[in-house]
Design a protein around this motif. Structure first.
Motif, PDB file in Angstrom:
ATOM      1  N   MET A 190      78.024  95.819  69.706  1.00 11.83           N
ATOM      2  CA  MET A 190      78.900  95.582  68.620  1.00 11.83           C
ATOM      3  C   MET A 190      78.770  94.513  67.660  1.00 11.83           C
ATOM      4  SD  MET A 190      83.243  95.554  68.791  1.00 11.83           S
ATOM      5  CE  MET A 190      83.250  97.050  69.955  1.00 11.83           C
ATOM      6  N   THR A 191      78.762  94.515  66.398  1.00 13.60           N
ATOM      7  CA  THR A 191      78.558  93.380  65.603  1.00 13.60           C
ATOM      8  C   THR A 191      79.744  92.886  64.826  1.00 13.60           C
ATOM      9  OG1 THR A 191      76.437  94.536  65.006  1.00 13.60           O
ATOM     10  CG2 THR A 191      77.240  92.784  63.622  1.00 13.60           C
ATOM     11  N   ALA A 192      80.174  91.549  64.785  1.00  6.81           N
ATOM     12  CA  ALA A 192      81.283  91.070  64.578  1.00  6.81           C
ATOM     13  C   ALA A 192      80.908  90.282  63.360  1.00  6.81           C
ATOM     14  CB  ALA A 192      82.115  90.387  65.504  1.00  6.81           C
ATOM     15  N   LYS A 193      81.948  89.936  62.444  1.00  7.45           N
ATOM     16  CA  LYS A 193      81.872  89.075  61.372  1.00  7.45           C
ATOM     17  C   LYS A 193      83.202  88.498  61.104  1.00  7.45           C
ATOM     18  CE  LYS A 193      80.744  87.490  57.194  1.00  7.45           C
ATOM     19  NZ  LYS A 193      79.691  86.203  56.958  1.00  7.45           N
ATOM     20  N   THR A 194      83.140  87.147  61.235  1.00  3.07           N
ATOM     21  CA  THR A 194      84.703  86.390  61.053  1.00  3.07           C
ATOM     22  C   THR A 194      84.510  85.963  59.406  1.00  3.07           C
ATOM     23  OG1 THR A 194      84.615  85.763  63.188  1.00  3.07           O
ATOM     24  CG2 THR A 194      85.945  84.433  61.575  1.00  3.07           C
ATOM     25  N   PHE A 195      85.794  85.906  59.027  1.00  2.00           N
ATOM     26  CA  PHE A 195      86.013  85.547  57.419  1.00  2.00           C
ATOM     27  C   PHE A 195      86.850  84.291  57.575  1.00  2.00           C
ATOM     28  CE2 PHE A 195      85.273  90.142  57.371  1.00  2.00           C
ATOM     29  CZ  PHE A 195      84.045  90.065  56.348  1.00  2.00           C
ATOM     30  N   THR A 196      86.605  83.301  56.643  1.00  2.00           N
ATOM     31  CA  THR A 196      87.573  82.273  56.713  1.00  2.00           C
ATOM     32  C   THR A 196      88.536  82.173  55.465  1.00  2.00           C
ATOM     33  OG1 THR A 196      85.835  80.935  55.269  1.00  2.00           O
ATOM     34  CG2 THR A 196      85.669  80.686  57.759  1.00  2.00           C
ATOM     35  N   SER A 197      88.767  83.064  54.601  1.00  2.00           N
ATOM     36  CA  SER A 197      89.357  83.156  53.492  1.00  2.00           C
ATOM     37  C   SER A 197      89.618  84.672  53.241  1.00  2.00           C
ATOM     38  CB  SER A 197      88.915  82.567  52.193  1.00  2.00           C
ATOM     39  OG  SER A 197      87.778  82.929  51.685  1.00  2.00           O
ATOM     40  N   ARG A 200      92.721  88.073  52.842  1.00  2.00           N
ATOM     41  CA  ARG A 200      93.255  88.771  53.941  1.00  2.00           C
ATOM     42  C   ARG A 200      92.701  89.112  55.221  1.00  2.00           C
ATOM     43  NH1 ARG A 200      96.267  93.492  50.947  1.00  2.00           N
ATOM     44  NH2 ARG A 200      93.945  93.848  50.207  1.00  2.00           N
ATOM     45  N   ILE A 201      91.257  89.556  55.031  1.00  2.00           N
ATOM     46  CA  ILE A 201      90.553  89.759  56.314  1.00  2.00           C
ATOM     47  C   ILE A 201      89.930  88.730  56.913  1.00  2.00           C
ATOM     48  CG2 ILE A 201      88.735  91.227  57.179  1.00  2.00           C
ATOM     49  CD1 ILE A 201      89.166  93.378  54.707  1.00  2.00           C
ATOM     50  N   ARG A 202      90.361  88.683  58.422  1.00  2.00           N
ATOM     51  CA  ARG A 202      89.859  87.548  59.189  1.00  2.00           C
ATOM     52  C   ARG A 202      88.895  88.031  60.132  1.00  2.00           C
ATOM     53  NH1 ARG A 202      91.053  83.749  56.279  1.00  2.00           N
ATOM     54  NH2 ARG A 202      93.157  83.330  55.847  1.00  2.00           N
ATOM     55  N   GLU A 203      88.519  89.004  60.497  1.00  2.00           N
ATOM     56  CA  GLU A 203      87.603  89.689  61.502  1.00  2.00           C
ATOM     57  C   GLU A 203      87.210  91.027  61.260  1.00  2.00           C
ATOM     58  OE1 GLU A 203      86.503  89.660  66.194  1.00  2.00           O
ATOM     59  OE2 GLU A 203      88.565  88.969  65.221  1.00  2.00           O
ATOM     60  N   ALA A 204      85.844  91.499  61.021  1.00  2.00           N
ATOM     61  CA  ALA A 204      85.529  92.803  61.137  1.00  2.00           C
ATOM     62  C   ALA A 204      84.621  92.855  62.380  1.00  2.00           C
ATOM     63  CB  ALA A 204      84.851  92.809  59.796  1.00  2.00           C
ATOM     64  N   ASP A 205      84.764  93.918  63.072  1.00  2.00           N
ATOM     65  CA  ASP A 205      83.889  94.504  64.251  1.00  2.00           C
ATOM     66  C   ASP A 205      83.509  95.731  63.820  1.00  2.00           C
ATOM     67  OD1 ASP A 205      84.270  92.043  65.651  1.00  2.00           O
ATOM     68  OD2 ASP A 205      85.639  92.950  67.301  1.00  2.00           O
ATOM     69  N   TYR A 206      82.177  95.854  63.965  1.00  2.00           N
ATOM     70  CA  TYR A 206      81.502  97.251  63.786  1.00  2.00           C
ATOM     71  C   TYR A 206      80.735  97.649  65.274  1.00  2.00           C
ATOM     72  CZ  TYR A 206      79.057 100.846  61.645  1.00  2.00           C
ATOM     73  OH  TYR A 206      78.411 102.148  61.464  1.00  2.00           O
ATOM     74  N   ASP A 207      80.984  98.964  65.436  1.00  2.00           N
ATOM     75  CA  ASP A 207      80.253  99.444  66.469  1.00  2.00           C
ATOM     76  C   ASP A 207      79.306 100.683  65.867  1.00  2.00           C
ATOM     77  OD1 ASP A 207      79.360 101.167  68.610  1.00  2.00           O
ATOM     78  OD2 ASP A 207      81.197 100.694  69.893  1.00  2.00           O
ATOM     79  N   ALA A 208      78.024 100.315  65.820  1.00  2.00           N
ATOM     80  CA  ALA A 208      76.940 101.236  65.234  1.00  2.00           C
ATOM     81  C   ALA A 208      76.944 102.681  66.219  1.00  2.00           C
ATOM     82  CB  ALA A 208      75.528 100.468  65.077  1.00  2.00           C
ATOM     83  N   GLY A 209      77.101 102.550  67.145  1.00  2.00           N
ATOM     84  CA  GLY A 209      77.066 103.908  68.104  1.00  2.00           C
ATOM     85  C   GLY A 209      78.206 104.658  67.887  1.00  2.00           C
ATOM     86  N   SER A 210      79.440 104.258  67.683  1.00  2.00           N
ATOM     87  CA  SER A 210      80.723 105.160  67.304  1.00  2.00           C
ATOM     88  C   SER A 210      80.818 105.356  65.963  1.00  2.00           C
ATOM     89  CB  SER A 210      81.569 104.644  68.088  1.00  2.00           C
ATOM     90  OG  SER A 210      82.277 103.682  67.731  1.00  2.00           O
TER      91      SER A 210
END
Length: 99
Positions: A1-8, A10-20
């Motif tokens: 799973m790949t995660a990205k955190t945003f500091t500004s 409305r979106i604070r975090e995005a998690d992506y699972d390439a398998g699913s």
């Protein structure tokens, strides 16, 4: 799973699972939305967008079916399966025999 955190924004975090091909998004208000069948390229573009929330609104929100989030809400304690399926006698301190 790949995660990205945003500091500004409305979106604070995005998690992506390439398998699913599932994308989970955590918003600043604590809500979490999940989208199924999201290509990896869409996740990459979300992460590199100048305004991820606008990209989400324009390219993801109405394009992909919603799924069940894997992320937990911030500050919300998780429940284990044993918590969910605990028998009544485990919760009230009795042995369940009625005596």
């Amino acid at each position: 799973m790949t995660a990205k955190t945003f500091t500004s924004g409305r979106i604070r975090e995005a998690d992506y699972d390439a398998g699913s091909q599932q994308l989970d998004l955590r918003f600043d208000n604590g809500s979490i939305l999940a989208y199924k069948h999201v290509p990896a390229e869409v996740f990459r573009r979300l992460c590199s967008a100048p305004n991820p929330a606008t990209y989400w609104e324009d390219r993801i929100a109405e394009e992909y079916p919603k799924g069940e989030p894997r992320l937990k809400k911030a500050g919300a304690p998780g429940k284990s399966l044993s918590d969910l399926f605990r028998e009544a006698d485990d919760t009230d301190g009795t042995d369940g025999s009625g005596s």
